[in-house]
Structure formats: C-alpha cells, structure tokens
Design a protein around this motif. Structure first.
Motif, short mmCIF file in Angstrom:
data_model
loop_
_atom_site.label_atom_id
_atom_site.label_comp_id
_atom_site.label_asym_id
_atom_site.label_seq_id
_atom_site.Cartn_x
_atom_site.Cartn_y
_atom_site.Cartn_z
N TRP A 165 -34.68 -10.28 46.31
CA TRP A 165 -35.48 -11.26 46.94
C TRP A 165 -35.88 -10.48 48.39
O TRP A 165 -35.17 -9.76 49.13
N TYR A 166 -37.33 -10.71 48.78
CA TYR A 166 -37.68 -9.97 50.01
C TYR A 166 -38.53 -11.28 50.81
O TYR A 166 -39.01 -12.20 50.06
N ARG A 167 -38.66 -11.00 52.02
CA ARG A 167 -39.47 -11.88 52.92
C ARG A 167 -40.55 -11.07 53.50
O ARG A 167 -40.30 -9.85 53.82
N GLN A 168 -41.57 -11.45 53.56
CA GLN A 168 -42.74 -10.88 53.96
C GLN A 168 -43.67 -11.66 55.27
O GLN A 168 -44.19 -12.54 54.66
N GLY B 57 -44.50 -4.93 56.17
CA GLY B 57 -43.74 -4.81 54.90
C GLY B 57 -42.81 -5.55 54.37
O GLY B 57 -42.34 -6.26 55.24
N PRO B 58 -42.47 -5.84 53.15
CA PRO B 58 -41.40 -6.73 52.58
C PRO B 58 -40.19 -6.36 53.25
O PRO B 58 -39.97 -5.02 53.42
N GLU B 59 -39.45 -7.24 53.73
CA GLU B 59 -38.00 -7.09 54.32
C GLU B 59 -36.97 -7.38 53.28
O GLU B 59 -37.10 -8.73 52.70
N PHE B 60 -36.03 -6.78 52.98
CA PHE B 60 -35.33 -6.87 51.91
C PHE B 60 -34.23 -8.14 52.45
O PHE B 60 -33.81 -8.26 53.69
N LEU B 61 -33.90 -9.08 51.61
CA LEU B 61 -32.90 -10.21 51.87
C LEU B 61 -31.70 -10.12 50.98
O LEU B 61 -30.46 -9.85 51.45
N PHE B 62 -31.86 -10.02 49.68
CA PHE B 62 -30.96 -10.10 48.72
C PHE B 62 -30.94 -9.12 47.37
O PHE B 62 -32.00 -9.26 47.03
N THR B 63 -30.01 -8.86 46.73
CA THR B 63 -29.75 -8.33 45.45
C THR B 63 -28.81 -9.07 44.63
O THR B 63 -27.82 -9.41 45.14
N LEU B 64 -29.25 -9.66 43.46
CA LEU B 64 -28.21 -10.39 42.66
C LEU B 64 -28.21 -9.58 41.37
O LEU B 64 -29.31 -9.16 40.92
N TYR B 65 -26.91 -9.43 41.00
CA TYR B 65 -26.95 -8.56 39.73
C TYR B 65 -26.40 -9.31 38.41
O TYR B 65 -26.93 -8.80 37.13
N SER B 66 -25.88 -10.38 38.48
CA SER B 66 -25.35 -11.08 37.24
C SER B 66 -25.36 -12.58 37.34
O SER B 66 -25.16 -13.17 38.48
N ALA B 67 -25.76 -13.15 36.32
CA ALA B 67 -25.54 -14.64 36.32
C ALA B 67 -24.45 -15.29 36.86
O ALA B 67 -23.28 -14.92 36.62
N ASP C 172 -38.91 -19.45 59.89
CA ASP C 172 -38.50 -19.06 58.44
C ASP C 172 -39.76 -19.05 57.68
O ASP C 172 -39.73 -18.75 56.25
N SER C 173 -41.11 -19.43 58.35
CA SER C 173 -42.30 -19.19 57.54
C SER C 173 -42.65 -17.90 57.13
O SER C 173 -42.63 -16.99 57.87
N ALA C 174 -43.00 -17.65 56.14
CA ALA C 174 -43.25 -16.39 55.41
C ALA C 174 -43.59 -16.38 54.24
O ALA C 174 -43.43 -17.37 53.56
N THR C 175 -43.95 -15.16 53.42
CA THR C 175 -44.29 -15.12 51.96
C THR C 175 -42.66 -14.51 51.43
O THR C 175 -42.37 -13.56 51.96
N TYR C 176 -42.24 -15.10 50.39
CA TYR C 176 -41.04 -14.82 49.85
C TYR C 176 -41.31 -14.26 48.51
O TYR C 176 -41.84 -14.78 47.74
N LEU D 19 -39.57 -1.53 40.29
CA LEU D 19 -39.43 -3.12 40.55
C LEU D 19 -40.83 -3.61 39.68
O LEU D 19 -41.79 -3.09 39.68
N VAL D 20 -40.34 -5.07 39.20
CA VAL D 20 -41.63 -5.85 38.79
C VAL D 20 -41.48 -6.95 39.80
O VAL D 20 -40.79 -7.79 39.70
N PHE D 21 -42.64 -7.06 40.21
CA PHE D 21 -42.77 -8.39 41.48
C PHE D 21 -43.54 -9.69 40.78
O PHE D 21 -44.51 -9.40 40.09
N GLY D 22 -42.99 -10.70 41.45
CA GLY D 22 -43.79 -11.85 41.18
C GLY D 22 -44.84 -11.86 42.42
O GLY D 22 -44.91 -10.86 43.15
N GLN D 23 -45.61 -12.83 42.35
CA GLN D 23 -46.82 -13.04 43.23
C GLN D 23 -46.45 -13.68 44.65
O GLN D 23 -47.02 -13.51 45.39
N GLY D 24 -45.20 -14.27 44.57
CA GLY D 24 -44.73 -14.78 46.02
C GLY D 24 -44.86 -15.96 46.08
O GLY D 24 -45.83 -16.77 45.40
N THR D 25 -44.40 -16.50 46.97
CA THR D 25 -44.37 -18.04 47.57
C THR D 25 -44.60 -18.35 48.98
O THR D 25 -43.76 -17.48 49.82
N ARG D 26 -45.55 -18.79 49.39
CA ARG D 26 -46.23 -18.76 50.81
C ARG D 26 -45.45 -19.99 51.46
O ARG D 26 -45.92 -21.20 51.21
#
Lengths: 113, 110
Positions: free
Chosen positions: B35-38, B43-53, B82-86, B98-105
């Motif tokens: 997950w990134y915040r932009q 530029g996108p700012e790193f938030l989290f990495t998740l590896y397993s369910a 907290d307003s940003a595109t995630y 990486l394969v990116f999604g389109q983002g949520t504004r």
C-alpha cells in the motif's frame, strides 16, 4: 526520504527532440525502475534494471531506452519525443533485503509540445 | 494475467468518519502486497507490505489487512491530512515488477 533524486523535475520539450531523465540513488540498491503515471492508466512500468548494464522492458517500453553504467544512476531516454509521452515519470528502487519494497522518487514532469 | 482492482475510485468522508478501501487482486502466486499513499504532485509514499493471508499492519489511523483474494485499508477517525490517493500493488511470485491498481482518491472534509 528514500535517497532518490530525479532530474530534471520539470521539462518542456518539442516534438522530435531527444530527452534524457536521470535517476540517482544513494542506497546502493540493486533494482531500479522507471514508471510513467497518466490519468486513467495509473502507474505503468517502462523499463527496469537488475544490475549494472542489466536492463529489461516493462509494459510500455516502446519509444524509450535506458542505460545503467553505475549502480547509482539509471537514465531514461526518449529518442524522439512525441506528445503521447507527455507524462509524469517516476524512478523507483528496491532491494530484496528490504522485503522487496519499492521506494519512489518525487517525479519528473515532462511536457512535449 | 496478474490484475489489481481498487474500489471505490473516489471516496469522500467527514472528519472522524471511519471507512475502508478495497484492493482485489488476481495473481498466480503472491510474493507481497503493498500500500502506498500519494499526495498531489508527489511520488508514492510507502505505507505497508503484507505477505500472507491473515496478516495485519497498523500505522497511526491506518490498518491494512490481507486475505487470499483482497486487501483492505481501514481508516479510523480520519483527519483532513489523510486526504490523498491510496495505491495498492502486488508483487507476483517470481517477479520483480509491481502490478498497480488505479488507486482510490480519498477526501476527508473538516
């Protein structure tokens, strides 16, 4: 701060001219990437590098070339700029030892007129 | 084909109104979900990495969770800053791209 510097940050150029964007990192990371970001398309990978002189194409590589002669520098060249290459370009870096996390630079805004 | 879909495209909340952003993914094997915040002009700012369910990570008002098909970014009592595109992205197994999604504004109104 991910230790990534992109230059230039903003550039306006004319159609048909060559343009080179530079990415410099201070982290000594093995992997470097160039992405472009456009409305409606999100972030798309142009080229990436997995070591000095080792590069590979991404999903939108046509019209772009890259070079990496030193670990810290990754250059993106538009051989003959077109209006469709007007975009914001992001450099990114990653290293397996950091959990494969990819860190991004601040971007280079390119306008081709 | 590896694919990431984020929903909604845009979300407006009042300050303090909790909600969740969704990231659905299709990959042959997952090496990691990011997950990134932009912010605009950045530029996108790193938030989290998740590896397993089942994995969860938290940072201030944000909590990211992961299942085998999707990830949620929960935002609790959000503030205008907290307003940003995630952006959500997946790293498929055996890949270094990486394969990116389109983002949520996300917009948080005071």
């Amino acid at each position: 701060d991910a230790g990534i510097t992109q230059s230039p940050r903003h550039k306006v150029t004319e159609t048909g001219t060559p343009v080179t964007l530079r990415c410099h990192q201070t982290e000594n990371h093995r992997y470097m990437y160039w992405y472009r970001q456009d409305p409606g398309h999100g972030l798309r990978l142009i080229h990436y590098s997995y070591g000095v002189k080792d590069t590979d194409k991404g999903e939108v590589s046509d019209g772009y070339s890259v070079s990496r002669s030193k670990t810290e520098d990754f250059l993106l060249t538009l051989e003959s700029a077109t209006s469709s290459q007007t975009s914001v370009y992001f450099c990114a870096i990653s290293e397996r030892t950091s959990g494969n996390t990819i860190y991004f630079g601040e971007g280079s805004w390119l306008t081709v007129v | 084909e590896d694919q990431v879909t984020q929903s909604p495209e845009a979300l407006r909340l009042q300050e303090g109104e909790s909600s969740s952003l969704n990231c659905s993914y299709t990959v042959s094997g997952l090496r990691g979900l990011f997950w990134y915040r932009q912010d605009p002009g950045k530029g996108p700012e790193f938030l989290f990495t998740l590896y397993s369910a089942g994995e969860e990570k938290e940072k201030e008002r944000l909590k990211a969770t992961l299942t085998k098909k999707e990830s949620f970014l929960h935002i609790t009592a959000p503030k205008p800053e907290d307003s940003a595109t995630y952006l959500c992205a997946v790293l498929p197994m055996g890949a270094q791209k990486l394969v990116f999604g389109q983002g949520t504004r996300l917009t948080i109104n005071p």
